[in-house]
Design an enzyme around this catalytic site. Sequence first.
Site, short mmCIF file in Angstrom:
data_model
loop_
_atom_site.label_atom_id
_atom_site.label_comp_id
_atom_site.label_asym_id
_atom_site.label_seq_id
_atom_site.Cartn_x
_atom_site.Cartn_y
_atom_site.Cartn_z
N ASN A 1 66.62 7.22 43.58
CA ASN A 1 67.42 7.25 42.35
C ASN A 1 68.83 7.76 42.62
O ASN A 1 69.83 7.22 42.13
CB ASN A 1 66.76 8.16 41.31
N ARG B 1 63.69 -9.95 37.10
CA ARG B 1 63.25 -9.44 38.40
C ARG B 1 61.89 -10.02 38.72
O ARG B 1 60.99 -9.98 37.88
CB ARG B 1 63.18 -7.91 38.42
N ARG C 1 70.91 -6.45 39.05
CA ARG C 1 71.44 -5.57 40.10
C ARG C 1 70.40 -5.28 41.18
O ARG C 1 69.27 -4.88 40.89
CB ARG C 1 71.93 -4.26 39.50
N HIS D 1 68.76 -10.58 29.90
CA HIS D 1 67.81 -9.51 30.21
C HIS D 1 66.52 -9.65 29.41
O HIS D 1 65.60 -8.85 29.54
CB HIS D 1 68.48 -8.15 29.90
N TYR E 1 54.64 -0.06 35.85
CA TYR E 1 55.47 0.16 34.67
C TYR E 1 54.62 0.06 33.41
O TYR E 1 53.82 -0.87 33.28
CB TYR E 1 56.59 -0.88 34.58
N ARG F 1 63.01 7.99 28.25
CA ARG F 1 62.65 8.36 29.62
C ARG F 1 63.85 8.84 30.43
O ARG F 1 63.79 9.84 31.12
CB ARG F 1 62.02 7.18 30.34
N HIS G 1 58.45 2.27 30.49
CA HIS G 1 59.48 1.23 30.48
C HIS G 1 59.59 0.49 29.14
O HIS G 1 60.51 -0.29 28.93
CB HIS G 1 59.17 0.23 31.62
#
Length: 687
Positions: free
Chosen positions: A46, A375, A405, A435, A468, A564, A592
Amino acid sequence: MAKVKIQLTNREISWLYFNERVLQEAADISVPLIERIRFLAIFSSNLDEFYRVRVPTLIKLANINEKAKELLGYNPKKIIKEIKEIVVNQERRFDDLYENGIIKELEEERIFIINERQLNVKRGEFLRSYFREKLLSTLVPIMLNENKPFPELRDRAIYFFVRLSKKDKKEKSQYSLIEIPLKSLERFIVLPETNNLKYIILLDDIIRYCLDDIYFIFEYSAIEAYSIQLTRDAELTLDTSISEKFIDTLTKSLQKRKKGKPMRLLYDNNMPLAMLNYLVAKLDLTADGLIPGNRYHNFRNFISFPNVGRAELEYHKDAPLPVKNLDLGKSIFSQIAKRDYLINLPYQSFDYIIHFLREAAIDPKVTEINITVYRLAANSRVINALINAAKNGKKVNCLVELKARFDEQNNIYWMNKLEEEGVNVSYGLQDYKVHSKICLVTRMEKGKPVYYASLATGNFNEKTAKLYADHSIFTTHQGIGNELKRLFKGLDKKVFYDDYKFLVVSPLETRTKVYALIADEIKNQAQGKPAFIILKMNSLADEAMIGKLYEASNAGVKIQLIVRGMCCLIPGIAGMSKNIEVISIVDKYLEHARVWVFGNGGNEKVFLSSADFMTRNLDQRVEVGFPILDAEIKKELLDIIHIQLLDNTKAREINASNTNRYHRTDEEVKHRAQIDIYTYLKNKSLS
């Protein structure tokens, strides 16, 4: 009257306090030991991303001009200094936790992480042989010379900065660099067991042990090696004015990312000052970019730390639960035609989504599949199903978001693969990321098209679906299906449609529709009707949206938030946010899901969405929120949300002081949301 500026926590500082919660998990002795090591890896990964993405933006803002503070509402230079103070303190706790906590607890389990100074003759011979067979050929030291340019250090790669010196101090020391070959070899080597004792050594220390084999041609009496890791600016600068050149532009930008401006040098704190000064002189770094650490960097590799001990040193892997009345042994379309279904990942299996796509690929009545992907897994069964559908004569339209990204290269690969197999591929919109997580299957029934939809809060990714916590629904609701068809049509034409009755779509409508929902709660509160707001998301940073939540709080509306990650809203402040409470849950799975609940006078409105409350999600991305119209599913989601609000084990309070204090409730019984949700869903599947 001058407008009163609302109070906010800086988003970068808030993010660092989120990463602090990850570090808390690594320090929690109730967490299995190997999992604690993995939380250290997550913390480190992270922080790498933070320095690759967020810090570069701040530095650019700080360098613009003196008006930056006025325009932003804060001084970026001051934030950069505060970031360094926080990060240095976190790194110290990280090092202490690893050195004085994790390693000693591993030793209690008869597992020893040893270094090159702790090898006996037998283990030394084993590693010398391993080094010469597996390692030596991969290592090519770079000898540094004042007359030659300093070499480009790769982003996030680990290097040894080496000094070769002689006893005769009159002769100048020679410097060298060696890159640790982590791409081709495992970071951890398990040594032969002795007397039921397990030994592990890092690749780094094998190289340290064998430095004389690398530099044998030089006549030096001492060789020292200190670990360094450079983090570079990873933000892409794209010229997208000519859309047909976008992919080439993106590919070139990805290559540039590897040579982005240096942002942070993480270095072994034991490195002599002369060596550090040498590096600082060669690298374009400010003092704020120098972060002292221990002898090991790139801790993200510790995510694969081997468990050579008891099974109890890792989390027990719960078997995925079945979704009640949704049978994988039968046609999924025939079941969805009768009612909506909710999949709660990872508690329930992602196989339901794969089954949905596989059946669409072979069903003779299916004519078309539309899907957006953001993704994807490395060996994506989603992609395989789409390719098979195209081979079976279905019209398959797949929008692959190339600007996801750090997944850009992977998505370029999948885009090319899909195109080769006959799938109609588009790569998103020029100025907006797509997205949303949506799929629409068109099936001809009695001569008319019927729409079968899958809408989710998380990606169509079977790997992350095991890690997730997300929600996904199947529905044949005519209104939702028709609006999804219209949305896909707009994406194909690269235009935005608005005026959806059911869907909540960014960039045109999410903000205004959420504002209206908040306004309704304020109105209900004033009229004495049940009024409350519960929101769950990953990040809350949009200033205007936070202002609306403050307005609702001041009107007496009770607001409970589950956030979160970063949260710029400051709860519990009189006259601003007294009626707002915020918790953050960090546990075994990554929370998530995005869930919105509005009291609506006693008949709750519940939405799922792909959007966080960040400016980019509201105004600069294509996001899709959708209402939960099935009463049973609505109840299930509300039950799950209330289980999370009861968490007093893994939930932390977000407050003005950023203490990350564990959430306190009136309940004497311990509640741990992720365990309790699994139990809830298990009992429901058996009822």
